[in-house]
Scaffold this motif. Structure first.
Motif, PDB file in Angstrom:
ATOM      1  N   ALA A  56      22.035  52.511  40.382  1.00  0.00           N
ATOM      2  CA  ALA A  56      21.911  53.802  40.386  1.00  0.00           C
ATOM      3  C   ALA A  56      20.735  54.291  40.024  1.00  0.00           C
ATOM      4  O   ALA A  56      20.324  55.277  40.553  1.00  0.00           O
ATOM      5  CB  ALA A  56      23.222  54.554  39.859  1.00  0.00           C
ATOM      6  N   SER A  57      20.414  53.922  38.826  1.00  0.00           N
ATOM      7  CA  SER A  57      19.125  54.748  37.907  1.00  0.00           C
ATOM      8  C   SER A  57      17.587  54.122  38.993  1.00  0.00           C
ATOM      9  O   SER A  57      17.100  55.189  39.025  1.00  0.00           O
ATOM     10  CB  SER A  57      19.074  54.097  36.537  1.00  0.00           C
ATOM     11  OG  SER A  57      18.617  52.758  36.610  1.00  0.00           O
ATOM     12  N   ALA A  60      17.881  56.546  41.972  1.00  0.00           N
ATOM     13  CA  ALA A  60      17.447  57.873  41.506  1.00  0.00           C
ATOM     14  C   ALA A  60      15.925  57.826  41.363  1.00  0.00           C
ATOM     15  O   ALA A  60      15.399  58.961  41.729  1.00  0.00           O
ATOM     16  CB  ALA A  60      18.302  58.109  40.446  1.00  0.00           C
ATOM     17  N   ALA A  64      13.590  60.366  43.452  1.00  0.00           N
ATOM     18  CA  ALA A  64      12.673  61.225  43.006  1.00  0.00           C
ATOM     19  C   ALA A  64      11.400  60.820  43.454  1.00  0.00           C
ATOM     20  O   ALA A  64      10.414  61.702  43.724  1.00  0.00           O
ATOM     21  CB  ALA A  64      12.639  61.034  41.621  1.00  0.00           C
ATOM     22  N   LEU A  69      15.049  64.359  45.244  1.00  0.00           N
ATOM     23  CA  LEU A  69      16.000  64.822  44.307  1.00  0.00           C
ATOM     24  C   LEU A  69      15.563  66.154  43.888  1.00  0.00           C
ATOM     25  O   LEU A  69      16.479  66.842  43.229  1.00  0.00           O
ATOM     26  CB  LEU A  69      15.767  63.935  42.854  1.00  0.00           C
ATOM     27  CG  LEU A  69      16.517  62.623  43.046  1.00  0.00           C
ATOM     28  CD1 LEU A  69      16.200  62.164  41.462  1.00  0.00           C
ATOM     29  CD2 LEU A  69      17.763  62.858  43.382  1.00  0.00           C
ATOM     30  N   LEU A  77      23.697  63.956  43.719  1.00  0.00           N
ATOM     31  CA  LEU A  77      23.272  62.602  43.425  1.00  0.00           C
ATOM     32  C   LEU A  77      24.251  61.433  43.446  1.00  0.00           C
ATOM     33  O   LEU A  77      24.235  60.484  44.079  1.00  0.00           O
ATOM     34  CB  LEU A  77      22.575  62.631  42.095  1.00  0.00           C
ATOM     35  CG  LEU A  77      22.009  61.332  41.533  1.00  0.00           C
ATOM     36  CD1 LEU A  77      20.932  60.789  42.736  1.00  0.00           C
ATOM     37  CD2 LEU A  77      21.369  61.488  40.365  1.00  0.00           C
ATOM     38  N   ASN A  78      25.636  61.986  42.841  1.00  0.00           N
ATOM     39  CA  ASN A  78      26.668  61.046  42.646  1.00  0.00           C
ATOM     40  C   ASN A  78      27.205  60.538  43.979  1.00  0.00           C
ATOM     41  O   ASN A  78      27.571  59.627  44.502  1.00  0.00           O
ATOM     42  CB  ASN A  78      27.727  61.403  41.745  1.00  0.00           C
ATOM     43  CG  ASN A  78      27.407  61.335  40.209  1.00  0.00           C
ATOM     44  OD1 ASN A  78      26.544  60.700  40.046  1.00  0.00           O
ATOM     45  ND2 ASN A  78      27.888  61.988  39.459  1.00  0.00           N
TER      46      ASN A  78
END
Length: 81
Positions: A56-57, A60, A64, A69, A77-78
Motif C-alpha cells: 500500500a505504501s 501510495a 503521488a 493523490l 486512498l484506502n
C-alpha cells in the motif's frame, strides 16, 4: 539502456491532464520498487504481498508521483486499494 527521469505514465498523465490508469500506477510502483527497495528486500515488485502495508505504501508513492493523490482524502486512498 537509457533510464528516463520521468516514467512514461507520468508524462502521459501530465500531457493528457488525466488520472492514471491502474496499469500505469502499477508500472510506476514497479519503478519505485526497483529503484528504491529491490536491493534491500531482494524480491520483485510482483512478489510484494498485495494488501500489505508495504504494498500500500508503494502504491501510495506511485499515486503521488503520478499526481493522483492531490484529489484523494485518506478514506479515498484506502478505497483505492
Amino acid at each position: 539502456m537509457t533510464k528516463h527521469m520521468f516514467a512514461p505514465a507520468a508524462v502521459a498523465c501530465l500531457v493528457d491532464g488525466r488520472s492514471p490508469r491502474p496499469e500505469e500506477v502499477d508500472e510506476m510502483a514497479a519503478k519505485i520498487w526497483r529503484e528504491a527497495y529491490h536491493r534491500l528486500w531482494k524480491i520483485e515488485w510482483s512478489e510484494v504481498e498485495p494488501g500489505s502495508r508495504l504494498h500500500a505504501s508503494i502504491l501510495a508513492a506511485a499515486l503521488a508521483a503520478l499526481g493522483a493523490l492531490a484529489s484523494f482524502g485518506p478514506d479515498m486512498l484506502n478505497a483505492a486499494f
